[in-house]
Design a protein around this motif. Structure first.
Motif, PDB file in Angstrom:
ATOM      1  N   ILE A  15      27.019  46.932 -57.436  1.00 24.25           N
ATOM      2  CA  ILE A  15      25.739  46.351 -57.016  1.00 24.25           C
ATOM      3  C   ILE A  15      25.320  46.920 -55.666  1.00 24.25           C
ATOM      4  O   ILE A  15      24.177  47.357 -55.486  1.00 24.25           O
ATOM      5  CB  ILE A  15      25.832  44.810 -56.954  1.00 24.25           C
ATOM      6  N   ALA A  16      26.247  46.936 -54.712  1.00 27.76           N
ATOM      7  CA  ALA A  16      25.906  47.370 -53.358  1.00 27.76           C
ATOM      8  C   ALA A  16      25.570  48.852 -53.290  1.00 27.76           C
ATOM      9  O   ALA A  16      24.673  49.257 -52.549  1.00 27.76           O
ATOM     10  CB  ALA A  16      27.052  47.048 -52.403  1.00 27.76           C
ATOM     11  N   ARG A  17      26.268  49.642 -54.047  1.00 30.24           N
ATOM     12  CA  ARG A  17      26.106  51.092 -53.933  1.00 30.24           C
ATOM     13  C   ARG A  17      25.069  51.636 -54.911  1.00 30.24           C
ATOM     14  O   ARG A  17      24.104  52.273 -54.527  1.00 30.24           O
ATOM     15  CB  ARG A  17      27.476  51.743 -54.157  1.00 30.24           C
ATOM     16  N   SER A  18      25.270  51.406 -56.171  1.00 30.29           N
ATOM     17  CA  SER A  18      24.464  52.083 -57.182  1.00 30.29           C
ATOM     18  C   SER A  18      23.241  51.293 -57.624  1.00 30.29           C
ATOM     19  O   SER A  18      22.178  51.872 -57.807  1.00 30.29           O
ATOM     20  CB  SER A  18      25.327  52.404 -58.400  1.00 30.29           C
ATOM     21  N   ALA A  19      23.397  50.011 -57.812  1.00 30.89           N
ATOM     22  CA  ALA A  19      22.271  49.216 -58.323  1.00 30.89           C
ATOM     23  C   ALA A  19      21.111  49.197 -57.337  1.00 30.89           C
ATOM     24  O   ALA A  19      19.947  49.264 -57.742  1.00 30.89           O
ATOM     25  CB  ALA A  19      22.728  47.799 -58.656  1.00 30.89           C
ATOM     26  N   SER A  20      21.422  49.119 -56.055  1.00 31.63           N
ATOM     27  CA  SER A  20      20.355  49.155 -55.041  1.00 31.63           C
ATOM     28  C   SER A  20      19.605  50.479 -55.091  1.00 31.63           C
ATOM     29  O   SER A  20      18.375  50.510 -55.021  1.00 31.63           O
ATOM     30  CB  SER A  20      20.951  48.963 -53.648  1.00 31.63           C
ATOM     31  N   ALA A  21      20.351  51.560 -55.214  1.00 28.67           N
ATOM     32  CA  ALA A  21      19.718  52.885 -55.266  1.00 28.67           C
ATOM     33  C   ALA A  21      18.868  53.056 -56.519  1.00 28.67           C
ATOM     34  O   ALA A  21      17.772  53.619 -56.456  1.00 28.67           O
ATOM     35  CB  ALA A  21      20.796  53.967 -55.211  1.00 28.67           C
ATOM     36  N   VAL A  22      19.348  52.562 -57.644  1.00 27.75           N
ATOM     37  CA  VAL A  22      18.594  52.687 -58.891  1.00 27.75           C
ATOM     38  C   VAL A  22      17.331  51.833 -58.841  1.00 27.75           C
ATOM     39  O   VAL A  22      16.257  52.272 -59.275  1.00 27.75           O
ATOM     40  CB  VAL A  22      19.477  52.318 -60.098  1.00 27.75           C
ATOM     41  N   GLY A  32      22.673  46.645 -64.821  1.00 24.34           N
ATOM     42  CA  GLY A  32      21.737  47.722 -65.153  1.00 24.34           C
ATOM     43  C   GLY A  32      20.363  47.216 -65.532  1.00 24.34           C
ATOM     44  O   GLY A  32      19.344  47.722 -65.044  1.00 24.34           O
ATOM     45  N   ILE A  33      20.313  46.218 -66.391  1.00 29.37           N
ATOM     46  CA  ILE A  33      19.015  45.717 -66.862  1.00 29.37           C
ATOM     47  C   ILE A  33      18.261  45.023 -65.723  1.00 29.37           C
ATOM     48  O   ILE A  33      17.028  45.094 -65.654  1.00 29.37           O
ATOM     49  CB  ILE A  33      19.180  44.804 -68.109  1.00 29.37           C
ATOM     50  N   THR A  34      18.994  44.397 -64.810  1.00 31.66           N
ATOM     51  CA  THR A  34      18.346  43.746 -63.667  1.00 31.66           C
ATOM     52  C   THR A  34      17.764  44.786 -62.714  1.00 31.66           C
ATOM     53  O   THR A  34      16.662  44.597 -62.187  1.00 31.66           O
ATOM     54  CB  THR A  34      19.351  42.844 -62.926  1.00 31.66           C
ATOM     55  N   SER A  35      18.488  45.888 -62.500  1.00 27.47           N
ATOM     56  CA  SER A  35      17.954  46.961 -61.652  1.00 27.47           C
ATOM     57  C   SER A  35      16.669  47.534 -62.242  1.00 27.47           C
ATOM     58  O   SER A  35      15.689  47.754 -61.535  1.00 27.47           O
ATOM     59  CB  SER A  35      18.985  48.081 -61.502  1.00 27.47           C
ATOM     60  N   VAL A  36      16.690  47.774 -63.542  1.00 32.92           N
ATOM     61  CA  VAL A  36      15.506  48.316 -64.212  1.00 32.92           C
ATOM     62  C   VAL A  36      14.353  47.323 -64.142  1.00 32.92           C
ATOM     63  O   VAL A  36      13.213  47.699 -63.826  1.00 32.92           O
ATOM     64  CB  VAL A  36      15.842  48.683 -65.672  1.00 32.92           C
ATOM     65  N   TYR A  37      14.630  46.060 -64.403  1.00 38.42           N
ATOM     66  CA  TYR A  37      13.570  45.042 -64.415  1.00 38.42           C
ATOM     67  C   TYR A  37      12.900  44.921 -63.050  1.00 38.42           C
ATOM     68  O   TYR A  37      11.672  44.980 -62.943  1.00 38.42           O
ATOM     69  CB  TYR A  37      14.148  43.691 -64.846  1.00 38.42           C
ATOM     70  N   SER A  69      15.602  41.221 -54.295  1.00 43.29           N
ATOM     71  CA  SER A  69      15.577  40.294 -55.434  1.00 43.29           C
ATOM     72  C   SER A  69      16.586  40.711 -56.501  1.00 43.29           C
ATOM     73  O   SER A  69      17.279  39.868 -57.078  1.00 43.29           O
ATOM     74  CB  SER A  69      14.180  40.238 -56.039  1.00 43.29           C
ATOM     75  N   ALA A  70      16.671  42.006 -56.763  1.00 43.91           N
ATOM     76  CA  ALA A  70      17.615  42.494 -57.764  1.00 43.91           C
ATOM     77  C   ALA A  70      19.048  42.228 -57.329  1.00 43.91           C
ATOM     78  O   ALA A  70      19.870  41.763 -58.129  1.00 43.91           O
ATOM     79  CB  ALA A  70      17.409  43.984 -58.008  1.00 43.91           C
ATOM     80  N   ASN A  71      19.367  42.499 -56.059  1.00 42.26           N
ATOM     81  CA  ASN A  71      20.723  42.261 -55.581  1.00 42.26           C
ATOM     82  C   ASN A  71      21.098  40.794 -55.655  1.00 42.26           C
ATOM     83  O   ASN A  71      22.219  40.450 -56.036  1.00 42.26           O
ATOM     84  CB  ASN A  71      20.893  42.778 -54.159  1.00 42.26           C
ATOM     85  N   ALA A  72      20.179  39.917 -55.291  1.00 37.46           N
ATOM     86  CA  ALA A  72      20.462  38.482 -55.365  1.00 37.46           C
ATOM     87  C   ALA A  72      20.699  38.052 -56.811  1.00 37.46           C
ATOM     88  O   ALA A  72      21.649  37.321 -57.106  1.00 37.46           O
ATOM     89  CB  ALA A  72      19.309  37.687 -54.751  1.00 37.46           C
ATOM     90  N   ALA A  73      19.847  38.503 -57.708  1.00 32.76           N
ATOM     91  CA  ALA A  73      20.005  38.140 -59.117  1.00 32.76           C
ATOM     92  C   ALA A  73      21.294  38.729 -59.696  1.00 32.76           C
ATOM     93  O   ALA A  73      21.994  38.078 -60.481  1.00 32.76           O
ATOM     94  CB  ALA A  73      18.796  38.627 -59.922  1.00 32.76           C
ATOM     95  N   GLN A  74      21.627  39.947 -59.308  1.00 38.09           N
ATOM     96  CA  GLN A  74      22.843  40.584 -59.817  1.00 38.09           C
ATOM     97  C   GLN A  74      24.092  39.881 -59.313  1.00 38.09           C
ATOM     98  O   GLN A  74      25.041  39.668 -60.072  1.00 38.09           O
ATOM     99  CB  GLN A  74      22.866  42.065 -59.426  1.00 38.09           C
ATOM    100  N   LEU A  75      24.108  39.513 -58.038  1.00 39.22           N
ATOM    101  CA  LEU A  75      25.262  38.796 -57.498  1.00 39.22           C
ATOM    102  C   LEU A  75      25.424  37.445 -58.169  1.00 39.22           C
ATOM    103  O   LEU A  75      26.532  37.053 -58.544  1.00 39.22           O
ATOM    104  CB  LEU A  75      25.128  38.630 -55.987  1.00 39.22           C
ATOM    105  N   PHE A  76      24.319  36.726 -58.329  1.00 37.59           N
ATOM    106  CA  PHE A  76      24.390  35.436 -59.009  1.00 37.59           C
ATOM    107  C   PHE A  76      24.874  35.610 -60.449  1.00 37.59           C
ATOM    108  O   PHE A  76      25.726  34.865 -60.916  1.00 37.59           O
ATOM    109  CB  PHE A  76      23.018  34.745 -58.998  1.00 37.59           C
ATOM    110  N   GLY A  77      24.336  36.603 -61.142  1.00 40.29           N
ATOM    111  CA  GLY A  77      24.749  36.851 -62.519  1.00 40.29           C
ATOM    112  C   GLY A  77      26.204  37.239 -62.632  1.00 40.29           C
ATOM    113  O   GLY A  77      26.919  36.785 -63.531  1.00 40.29           O
ATOM    114  N   LEU A  78      26.681  38.064 -61.700  1.00 38.76           N
ATOM    115  CA  LEU A  78      28.088  38.471 -61.717  1.00 38.76           C
ATOM    116  C   LEU A  78      29.006  37.276 -61.490  1.00 38.76           C
ATOM    117  O   LEU A  78      30.006  37.107 -62.199  1.00 38.76           O
ATOM    118  CB  LEU A  78      28.325  39.543 -60.654  1.00 38.76           C
TER     119      LEU A  78
END
Length: 159
Positions: free
Chosen positions: A10-17, A116-121, A139-148
């Motif tokens: 999440i911290a490295r790749s999802a933010s960049a995507v 992945g789907i959260t980053s795209v969304y 917003s994506a990072n917050a949602a991804q952390l909560f989802g994880l």
């Protein structure tokens, strides 16, 4: 294992995507792909989701393997009894059940797909302002952390 790998992903790749997709939307690059008769979903978005879906299980397996080997090193250094690597792996494999492997596999695959789907969304929601890109990343990072965390809690309760 999976939690640490998910946080790193999440911290490295999802933010960049998320940022990359946001800037692509901001500069109308998806419209340009459509203009040359290329599907943005097949060209860019679906491979991103598939990459995250595969990356999290592979990273988690690698981190778990390093942890197990580190545990063997710790036990062999600080234990007065001599333990062979074969004995350690035999004891480890006797305590590792099929349910553990299945939960690990499903949890990391679902978690990777969710990241992945959260980053795209959130990246695709960017419209016409530069500030929307940073808002999409947050917003994506917050949602991804909560989802994880939710996936981990769900699977811990399941087993």
């Amino acid at each position: 294992g999976p939690m640490v790998a998910g946080l790193i992903l999440i911290a490295r790749s999802a933010s960049a995507v998320t940022a990359e997709i946001g800037y692509m939307r901001l500069y109308s690059e998806f419209d340009a792909l459509g203009a040359v008769n290329m599907s943005p979903v097949l060209t860019f978005l679906m491979p991103v989701v598939m990459a995250f879906t595969l990356s999290l299980p592979l990273m988690s397996f690698y981190f778990s393997l390093v942890c197990v080997l580190g545990a063997y090193g710790f036990v062999s250094v600080f234990n007065t009894d001599v333990i062979t690597f074969e004995g350690f792996t035999r004891a480890f494999s006797e305590n590792l059940g099929l349910a553990d492997v299945l939960v690990f596999t499903v949890k990391t695959t679902v978690g990777g797909f969710l990241i992945g789907i959260t980053s795209v969304y959130f990246g695709h929601r960017v419209n016409d302002r530069f500030t929307e890109v940073s808002r999409a990343i947050a917003s994506a990072n917050a949602a991804q952390l909560f989802g994880l965390f939710a996936i981990n809690v769900f699977f811990i309760r399941l087993v």
